[in-house]
Motif scaffolding. Sequence first.
Motif, PDB file in Angstrom:
ATOM      1  N   PRO A 219     -20.799  79.989   8.761  1.00  0.00           N
ATOM      2  CA  PRO A 219     -21.764  79.612  10.058  1.00  0.00           C
ATOM      3  C   PRO A 219     -21.875  80.594  10.987  1.00  0.00           C
ATOM      4  N   ALA A 220     -21.113  81.495  11.124  1.00  0.00           N
ATOM      5  CA  ALA A 220     -21.162  82.602  12.204  1.00  0.00           C
ATOM      6  C   ALA A 220     -22.300  83.387  11.765  1.00  0.00           C
ATOM      7  N   LEU A 221     -22.057  83.936  10.318  1.00  0.00           N
ATOM      8  CA  LEU A 221     -23.188  84.521   9.698  1.00  0.00           C
ATOM      9  C   LEU A 221     -24.713  84.191   9.817  1.00  0.00           C
ATOM     10  N   VAL A 222     -24.807  82.778   9.534  1.00  0.00           N
ATOM     11  CA  VAL A 222     -26.255  82.247   9.712  1.00  0.00           C
ATOM     12  C   VAL A 222     -26.345  82.240  11.331  1.00  0.00           C
ATOM     13  N   ALA A 223     -25.784  82.003  12.206  1.00  0.00           N
ATOM     14  CA  ALA A 223     -25.965  81.701  13.409  1.00  0.00           C
ATOM     15  C   ALA A 223     -26.266  83.089  14.014  1.00  0.00           C
ATOM     16  N   ILE A 224     -25.858  84.193  13.680  1.00  0.00           N
ATOM     17  CA  ILE A 224     -26.014  85.680  14.039  1.00  0.00           C
ATOM     18  C   ILE A 224     -27.378  86.172  13.405  1.00  0.00           C
ATOM     19  N   ALA A 225     -27.600  85.751  11.938  1.00  0.00           N
ATOM     20  CA  ALA A 225     -28.932  86.037  11.499  1.00  0.00           C
ATOM     21  C   ALA A 225     -29.894  85.510  12.063  1.00  0.00           C
TER      22      ALA A 225
END
Length: 522
Positions: A219-225
Amino acid sequence: LGMVRLLGRSRDEAPHEDDAERAAEARSLRETRLFLVLWPAFAYGAWTIFVSRYGAATFTGLVPLAAAVAVFFREVEESDRAYWPELVVVALLAGLVLRDYALYPDSPLRGLDLDGLEVPERSVFNPTKAWAAIHGAFLVNLVLGLGSQPGGRPGVPPLKAFFRSQWKRSGGHRSWLVLLGLLCAATLVLGLAAFAAPGALGLTTIGVKVLKGLFFLTPALVAIAFLIPNAFAAAGMLGRHRLAPLVLAGALFGAYTAFGFQPALSQHFSPRLVYDRYNELRAPDATLLEYRVGGRAAGYYAEGELEELNVSSQLVSRLEAGERVWAIVPTDELSGIDRTYRQRTHEHLFVADARSARQVLVTNQPVEGRENENFLVDVVRNEVPDLDHTVGGVFDGKIELAGYDLELPHDGYIGPGEPLVVTWYWKVRQRVSGGYKVFLHVDGAGNRMNGDHEPAGDRYPLRLWEAGDVIVDRQELTVPANYRPGTYTFWIGLYAGNNRLTVTEGEKDDSNRLMAGRLEVR
């Protein structure tokens, strides 16, 4: 970076032989840039000579340095590109400053003309969280300003379009995307299991923590992307003013330093607040005793009569009187004075104000509506409370370790890299002369965790312990992250240099170490 930009030549300084006015402006700009380079150079030279001869001094060349940074920022604002190399450099430097301010709270004061200033310990003064928030706001605006482009162009393709293009490229790319999806799904499933039933996984505590962290990774990688491109695009929409938020963050930094950090720190060096509290609580005819305070602050801040004392026995004798007596004493001498007072009255002194790290306001009677701020109330007691772990070991027939309480992050065990709190309860049978300290060895699985310390956080040494006292010694430890799971043993004792007090009662080894208990590491 700003000074390098000053040494270079901008397009505004290009020769203009056909335009005398523009040529004059270019020459004036070159001279200004050279002046801004020479000013801090000469200021640094003068400062170095002065410090080598006379001691600390304030560096006065900050204005040209600020101007150099302003010239660099102005160049960024007038450009149509992002400054990624510069962004990396300044972000790393900002992180280094944040680290310094967190580890060394006196860092902001090192540019001032102050010698020998020691910031109070973290339990008294700890601005780490505030510095992190202020630095964080500055760093975020710095990154967005240098990494954005005018016009709101995100600079990174949207996540959905990126995956679609990769899927269409070839079978190999589709295979990698499928594998990535499976890995993300595995981190989510295992992470949920770590939260729901950690014991069923059969992993160590640190392994469970890793799985819990991996649960938030996808979820963090998706949010950051999604967040990063949009954040840079939003900053770019400000166009030529995309560094304006950085100015506001800098103003916030300065405001906190001037109106938050420095006033809070000054409370520990100026006795004014202590005297203000005395003026608030005193009776109209009260006399304030000053014991080894020094200076003339009382003459400026205190109301009523003053009396200076330099002998502790005189001070304690006055505090024994039946009527209320007020006194201001150095913080580092409170333990000795309170000990003598307790010998005679069997009570602790009442500390009415302990906000300063240097002086405290004490009295011999409780103050209605106020709590006693004397830390010794919790450190020196008359009876041993109910204990989680009873020991009963005795050193030299004089000092008994009654037992201890253990605060662990889990029920009955602790994991590598986690903190614990152990509170030792010492019962004094007879006084012990000499500068003995407590040593603690936590041994097991081929490792040793060392917890040697002065009792009560270095504030109540063994030489002050009196027969009948129960000393509460709270100690915080952290199990190193590389410790293997297993059962570890608390070995404890009292030492002075190479000498150790003999263990006369209790389970011991041949090195006069008392076996106090065990710690389960999983």
